[in-house]
Design a protein around this motif. Structure first.
Motif, PDB file in Angstrom:
ATOM      1  N   ASN A 221       0.604  -1.325   0.152  1.00  0.00           N
ATOM      2  CA  ASN A 221       0.158   0.010   0.013  1.00  0.00           C
ATOM      3  C   ASN A 221       0.685   1.285  -0.090  1.00  0.00           C
ATOM      4  N   ARG A 222       1.984   1.087  -0.690  1.00  0.00           N
ATOM      5  CA  ARG A 222       2.607   2.333  -0.960  1.00  0.00           C
ATOM      6  C   ARG A 222       2.808   2.983  -2.312  1.00  0.00           C
ATOM      7  N   VAL A 223       2.709   1.896  -3.404  1.00  0.00           N
ATOM      8  CA  VAL A 223       2.652   2.268  -4.708  1.00  0.00           C
ATOM      9  C   VAL A 223       1.788   1.462  -5.228  1.00  0.00           C
ATOM     10  N   TRP A 224       0.491   1.903  -5.861  1.00  0.00           N
ATOM     11  CA  TRP A 224      -0.272   1.092  -6.798  1.00  0.00           C
ATOM     12  C   TRP A 224      -0.082   1.862  -8.245  1.00  0.00           C
ATOM     13  N   ALA A 225      -0.224   0.488  -9.066  1.00  0.00           N
ATOM     14  CA  ALA A 225      -0.490   1.075 -10.606  1.00  0.00           C
ATOM     15  C   ALA A 225      -1.652   0.361 -11.053  1.00  0.00           C
ATOM     16  N   GLY A 226      -2.300   1.310 -12.274  1.00  0.00           N
ATOM     17  CA  GLY A 226      -3.529   0.918 -12.809  1.00  0.00           C
ATOM     18  C   GLY A 226      -3.617   1.217 -14.259  1.00  0.00           C
ATOM     19  N   ASP A 227      -4.510   0.470 -15.081  1.00  0.00           N
ATOM     20  CA  ASP A 227      -4.481   0.455 -16.590  1.00  0.00           C
ATOM     21  C   ASP A 227      -5.974   0.060 -16.715  1.00  0.00           C
ATOM     22  N   VAL A 228      -6.333   0.102 -17.993  1.00  0.00           N
ATOM     23  CA  VAL A 228      -7.375  -0.553 -18.652  1.00  0.00           C
ATOM     24  C   VAL A 228      -7.432  -1.262 -19.771  1.00  0.00           C
ATOM     25  N   TYR A 239     -14.907  -3.589 -20.676  1.00  0.00           N
ATOM     26  CA  TYR A 239     -13.649  -2.966 -20.487  1.00  0.00           C
ATOM     27  C   TYR A 239     -13.314  -3.304 -19.038  1.00  0.00           C
ATOM     28  N   LEU A 240     -12.049  -3.531 -18.745  1.00  0.00           N
ATOM     29  CA  LEU A 240     -11.619  -3.894 -17.278  1.00  0.00           C
ATOM     30  C   LEU A 240     -10.528  -2.913 -17.022  1.00  0.00           C
ATOM     31  N   ALA A 241     -10.800  -2.173 -15.613  1.00  0.00           N
ATOM     32  CA  ALA A 241      -9.748  -1.537 -15.038  1.00  0.00           C
ATOM     33  C   ALA A 241      -9.175  -2.327 -13.704  1.00  0.00           C
ATOM     34  N   VAL A 242      -7.964  -2.394 -13.636  1.00  0.00           N
ATOM     35  CA  VAL A 242      -7.409  -3.171 -12.494  1.00  0.00           C
ATOM     36  C   VAL A 242      -6.672  -2.058 -11.853  1.00  0.00           C
ATOM     37  N   VAL A 243      -6.130  -2.291 -10.264  1.00  0.00           N
ATOM     38  CA  VAL A 243      -5.434  -1.628  -9.521  1.00  0.00           C
ATOM     39  C   VAL A 243      -4.473  -2.387  -8.923  1.00  0.00           C
ATOM     40  N   PHE A 284      -0.089   6.673  -6.851  1.00  0.00           N
ATOM     41  CA  PHE A 284      -0.698   6.056  -7.868  1.00  0.00           C
ATOM     42  C   PHE A 284      -0.049   6.326  -9.183  1.00  0.00           C
ATOM     43  N   HIS A 285       0.064   5.329 -10.059  1.00  0.00           N
ATOM     44  CA  HIS A 285       0.974   5.355 -11.257  1.00  0.00           C
ATOM     45  C   HIS A 285      -0.054   4.770 -12.256  1.00  0.00           C
ATOM     46  N   SER A 286      -0.109   5.448 -13.407  1.00  0.00           N
ATOM     47  CA  SER A 286      -0.883   4.989 -14.582  1.00  0.00           C
ATOM     48  C   SER A 286      -0.238   5.682 -15.780  1.00  0.00           C
ATOM     49  N   ASP A 287      -1.037   5.211 -16.968  1.00  0.00           N
ATOM     50  CA  ASP A 287      -0.599   5.995 -18.245  1.00  0.00           C
ATOM     51  C   ASP A 287      -1.384   7.413 -18.470  1.00  0.00           C
ATOM     52  N   GLN A 288      -1.034   7.863 -19.762  1.00  0.00           N
ATOM     53  CA  GLN A 288      -1.476   9.104 -19.766  1.00  0.00           C
ATOM     54  C   GLN A 288      -3.074   9.100 -20.438  1.00  0.00           C
ATOM     55  N   GLY A 289      -3.728   7.786 -20.324  1.00  0.00           N
ATOM     56  CA  GLY A 289      -5.128   7.955 -20.771  1.00  0.00           C
ATOM     57  C   GLY A 289      -5.935   8.968 -20.421  1.00  0.00           C
ATOM     58  N   CYS A 316       4.975   2.003 -22.885  1.00  0.00           N
ATOM     59  CA  CYS A 316       4.193   0.870 -22.082  1.00  0.00           C
ATOM     60  C   CYS A 316       5.151   0.542 -20.911  1.00  0.00           C
ATOM     61  N   TRP A 317       6.571   0.428 -21.184  1.00  0.00           N
ATOM     62  CA  TRP A 317       7.467  -0.001 -20.252  1.00  0.00           C
ATOM     63  C   TRP A 317       7.329   0.834 -18.712  1.00  0.00           C
ATOM     64  N   ASP A 318       6.965   2.002 -18.968  1.00  0.00           N
ATOM     65  CA  ASP A 318       6.818   3.107 -17.509  1.00  0.00           C
ATOM     66  C   ASP A 318       5.580   2.285 -16.748  1.00  0.00           C
ATOM     67  N   ASN A 319       4.838   1.207 -17.165  1.00  0.00           N
ATOM     68  CA  ASN A 319       3.827   0.593 -16.515  1.00  0.00           C
ATOM     69  C   ASN A 319       3.905  -0.847 -16.706  1.00  0.00           C
ATOM     70  N   ALA A 320       5.030  -1.241 -16.703  1.00  0.00           N
ATOM     71  CA  ALA A 320       5.143  -2.492 -17.011  1.00  0.00           C
ATOM     72  C   ALA A 320       4.420  -3.692 -16.319  1.00  0.00           C
TER      73      ALA A 320
END
Length: 382
Positions: A221-228, A239-243, A284-289, A316-320
């Motif tokens: 619970n220090r760094v989360w990442a998400g995408d769709v 469509y699926l979004a995850v954390v 929280f890290h994500s792409d620029q969507g 994409c490697w920044d959110n690998a």
């Protein structure tokens, strides 16, 4: 320890696993990281009327409820038909007993559903399974174990992870022996097609790339990442979004929708917040969507005291980590499957995320343990 206050959406997801997808309270509670008592209380408090789903704007009419109930009954009958078809097909192949057939079928369906369809008490099956717990030295038994692991992993385990899983099950099998057992069982990894991504580099004007590919995180619970991502069904796109918590690679939030809008990613984040209750300092890290760059999503981050971080454009490697999860999901579970509708896809993907990926799948970034087991180990050691 203070009692957690879970959101209504999180409770609905938990209740849905038991009432609509047939999982036991114990299995569902373990997958969600909650207590069985709480889940039983939520089941007891469920109202008699059908609650609207996360994407519904109004309550269902009586006719809509009847249609929905009939659709569920049809889906249940189709599932029972599929179970009986697979059961008799496996028996014709010469499987030694009905219990062994159930053991193979539970990789696809919950044990409660299989036993109910076959009219067999679950207690009898579990009693048989307990008697099979001792490791068997015979080569035939090892081959059988390899076949079960191959099927349970979605044909995705090579010799390295196969040997690791065999050792976890009490069999002293090295990588070379695992390769030989796989050859003897006539099974091989089903490779997913490779994807090639652009190496863009423009930073976002909304948030810099604070994560900077530092995917090794020392605490939960220090760094989360998400995408769709999107999944094709005969009804249309789902469509699926995850954390994902980068500490354990565990999926801690998820949401589905027929449209990839901002509310989809907000619901996934709020589900994660309700389940995990992170302390201050979360990133929280994500792409620029557009969903993540929207004012609504950024406002949620600000209100919750979460620091935003965004990948460089097209990189994409920044959110690998999240990209790799989607690759595993599609390569190991979705692959060539055809879903009749979004509900069928949602049920199958939820099963993969909560019960296979989080609870069973070995991950190299977590000492070759499943994410949930890795978290438990680290919490006990702390």
């Amino acid at each position: 320890m203070a009692r957690k206050d879970f959101s209504d959406e999180f409770k609905a997801e938990a209740v849905n696993l038991v009432l609509e997808q047939g999982y036991t309270v114990t299995k569902a509670a373990k997958a969600l990281g909650i207590g069985e008592t709480a889940l039983r209380r939520w089941l007891g408090h469920r109202q008699a009327k059908v609650q609207p789903g996360p994407g519904d704007l109004v309550s269902l009419t009586p006719d809509q409820r009847r249609i929905r109930d009939l659709e569920r009954q049809v889906a249940q009958l189709e599932r029972e038909r599929d179970i009986l078809k697979k059961f008799h097909g496996l028996l014709r192949q010469g499987t030694r007993s009905q219990y062994e057939v159930i053991e193979q079928a539970e990789k696809v369906w919950p044990v409660a559903v299989v036993c109910r369809t076959l009219g067999m008490p679950r207690s009898s099956y579990y009693a048989w399974k307990a008697r099979q717990g001792q490791p068997r030295a015979q080569r035939e038994a090892l081959v059988d174990q390899v076949k079960l692991i191959h099927e349970a992993s979605g044909e995705s385990y090579g010799s390295r992870r196969m040997s690791q899983e065999m050792r976890r099950r009490g069999h002293a099998v090295g990588r070379h022996q695992a390769r030989g057992l796989m050859q003897e069982a006539q099974i091989a990894v089903r490779r997913a097609r490779k994807h090639y991504y652009s190496k863009g580099g423009k930073s976002s004007a909304i948030a810099p790339n604070r994560l900077n590919r530092q995917f090794a995180v020392a605490q939960p619970n220090r760094v989360w990442a998400g995408d769709v991502t999107f999944i094709g069904t005969q009804q249309g796109w789902l469509y699926l979004a995850v954390v994902i918590d980068l500490f354990s690679r565990r999926v801690v939030g998820w949401a589905y929708s027929a449209s990839a809008d901002t509310q989809l990613v907000v619901r996934a984040l709020r589900l994660a917040l309700s389940s995990r209750r992170p302390a201050e300092g979360l990133m929280f890290h994500s792409d620029q969507g557009s969903q993540y760059a929207s004012l609504a999503f950024q406002a949620v981050l600000h209100d919750e005291g979460i620091t935003p971080s965004m990948s460089r454009a097209g990189n994409c490697w920044d959110n690998a980590v999240v990209e790799r999860f989607f690759c595993s999901l599609k390569g190991e579970r979705i692959r060539d499957r055809t879903y009749r509708d979004r509900a069928e896809a949602r049920a199958d993907i939820t099963d993969y995320v909560l019960f296979f990926y989080n609870q069973q799948r070995l991950h190299s970034a977590t000492l070759n343990m499943p994410p949930a087991e890795y978290e438990d180990l680290k919490v006990e050691a702390a």
